[in-house]
Design a protein around this motif. Structure first.
Motif, mmCIF file in Angstrom:
data_model
loop_
_atom_site.group_PDB
_atom_site.id
_atom_site.type_symbol
_atom_site.label_atom_id
_atom_site.label_comp_id
_atom_site.label_asym_id
_atom_site.label_seq_id
_atom_site.Cartn_x
_atom_site.Cartn_y
_atom_site.Cartn_z
ATOM 1 N N TYR A 140 -11.294 1.959 -1.884
ATOM 2 C CA TYR A 140 -12.145 2.559 -0.772
ATOM 3 C C TYR A 140 -12.878 2.603 0.431
ATOM 4 O O TYR A 140 -14.058 1.474 0.417
ATOM 5 N N LYS A 155 -3.654 7.603 0.205
ATOM 6 C CA LYS A 155 -4.197 6.716 1.206
ATOM 7 C C LYS A 155 -5.473 5.840 -0.131
ATOM 8 O O LYS A 155 -5.920 5.786 -1.099
ATOM 9 N N TRP A 171 0.780 -1.276 -0.066
ATOM 10 C CA TRP A 171 -0.115 -0.571 -0.115
ATOM 11 C C TRP A 171 0.966 1.049 0.159
ATOM 12 O O TRP A 171 2.157 1.389 0.645
ATOM 13 N N ASP A 203 1.982 5.105 1.086
ATOM 14 C CA ASP A 203 2.224 5.105 2.016
ATOM 15 C C ASP A 203 1.834 6.755 1.845
ATOM 16 O O ASP A 203 1.973 7.464 2.824
ATOM 17 N N SER A 210 -9.744 8.639 -6.720
ATOM 18 C CA SER A 210 -9.764 9.344 -5.349
ATOM 19 C C SER A 210 -10.510 10.447 -4.879
ATOM 20 O O SER A 210 -11.163 11.050 -4.497
#
Length: 449
Positions: free
Chosen positions: A66, A48, A43, A45, A97
């Protein structure tokens, strides 16, 4: 620093049996993420939800995870590494996002697109609809050809909700440039030649536009992407029979060819009737005895038997001059449902396309004039003789007054051109008279002081 971080990443990759760890996803991280005995995630960093999935097979895919506005967890696959770089995948993850921030559900939208109805499904539904079945047989045949030979190959596999005007514009260009052109066998010793071209492209997209309008009324679509696509206009059909001499050549050619058995009487008479009444070809070839009243000199076509009737729901009444009445009266009589102009064989309407080419050549008419040009000719000469748009509308059965008004504008332009030609003779005489009466100016002696 970067080297020690990479070393730790390598140790984590090799020792990880399941689960996930955090790292900055870039080229070095992706390259260093070796396959393990079980799938695992890396993942990012920084962003997100942006991650890299590494499978035991060594396949690496970029993902975005999400929560929806309702709190449900979703994960969407962005694409495989190799087809996408880490930078490209990051940009797509940022777009997801932003969509989530605005309340959207990218994974749900992708699933909807995958299961959405295709354009092919919409076309199938239209062909089975009562709207399509209510069209004339010839129109159905023409529309089916445009659907199967142009629209399906270019747009059929696209999802209806995601179809965009740009997709349709590209299809228009492909049809126009002949990319759907082909030959196909349609029967014994019969070939269909699909040529494409600008006219075919315009009519195909207009048909698609009408299909989407129908789909919206049936709640099968929410928008019409074809409505925003500009396909241009067909232009004005200006090729007509200019004068009585042209009409004389036409009728003489019909007499000669009929007398020499090169065309059958019903064919010649059908052409004569079109020229005399301005009726559409389909109105004449589809005319049945139950439509004809020779005592009143009228032909009354029900709404299903003429072009505008399917939209207006009104009868089309064709007035018959005396000569036209005589033409119909000499046809072989039949039952009310029999065609007035019968073919040599079979029970369908008489065919005029092929013989018309021979008739046109015999009469030395303009190459560009078709049977529909006889209709334009009558309307044009009515306008030239001072008929109003309403009279032309009644005679030709137009649905809109604006269609008839075009002939009035044409006649005004033509009359002005004729007036200019006629005036040119007078102007020439005027110029000659001016030159004759203009001499050298000689000063008078003893003029006024």
């Amino acid at each position: 620093m970067a080297g020690s971080r990479l070393y730790r990443l390598l140790r984590l990759t090799h020792s990880c049996l399941h689960g996930a760890y955090m790292a900055k996803i870039g080229k070095r991280t992706v390259d260093a993420s070796d396959k393990g005995p079980k799938p695992y995630f890396v993942w990012d960093d920084d962003l997100k939800g942006f991650g890299l999935l590494v499978l035991p097979s060594g396949v690496k895919s970029y993902v975005y995870q999400y929560r929806t506005a309702g709190g449900a967890s979703r994960r969407i696959t962005i694409g495989k590494h190799g087809k996408l770089t880490a930078e490209q995948a990051r940009a797509m993850a940022e777009a997801h996002s932003n969509a989530v921030f605005n309340g959207r559900d990218p994974a749900g939208e992708k699933k909807d697109r995958r299961h959405a109805a295709k354009v092919n499904d919409l076309l199938d539904a239209y062909v089975e609809s009562e709207t399509f079945k209510s069209k004339a047989e010839k129109t159905r045949k023409t529309d089916t050809g445009r659907i199967d030979r142009h629209l399906r190959p270019l747009l059929g596999n696209l999802a209806v909700p995601t179809l965009r005007p740009n997709d349709i514009s590209k299809a228009f260009v492909s049809i126009r440039d002949g990319k759907t052109a082909k030959r196909e066998k349609i029967g014994f010793r019969k070939l269909s030649r699909v040529t494409g071209g600008e006219g075919a492209a315009r009519k195909s997209i207009r048909l698609l536009r009408a299909i989407f309008e129908w789909a919206i009324s049936e709640q099968l679509a929410t928008a019409n992407p074809a409505a925003l696509v500009k396909v241009g206009s067909d232009g004005q059909r200006k090729t007509i029979l200019d004068d009585a001499d042209a009409y004389g050549r036409l009728f003489k050619a019909l007499d000669v060819m009929e007398g020499e058995k090169r065309v059958r009487q019903p064919v010649a008479d059908a052409v004569r009737l079109i020229a005399l009444t301005g009726a559409r070809r389909g109105e004449v070839t589809g005319m049945q005895w139950k439509h004809v009243d020779l005592q009143l000199g009228l032909v009354t076509l029900p709404p299903a038997s003429h072009k505008t009737g399917r939209k207006t729901g009104e009868d089309r009444i064709i007035g018959l001059p005396t000569v036209a009445q005589a033409i119909i009266a000499r046809q072989q009589k039949g039952k009310p449902d029999h065609f007035v102009f019968r073919p040599a064989k079979g029970v369908g309407p008489v065919a005029l396309n092929k013989p018309w080419h021979s008739i046109r050549a015999e009469a030395k008419l303009p190459v560009g004039i078709g049977l529909h040009g006889l209709r334009h000719s009558l309307a044009s000469h009515m306008a030239m003789q001072g008929a109003q748009a309403s009279a032309i509308m009644t005679a030709l059965g137009h649905r809109n007054l604006a269609t008839s008004q075009k002939y009035i504008h044409w006649a005004q332009e033509a009359r002005q051109a004729i007036a200019e030609t006629a005036a040119s003779v007078a102007l020439a005489g005027m110029a000659a008279s001016t030159e004759k009466n203009t001499g050298d100016v000689v000063p008078m002696k003893g003029g006024a002081k």
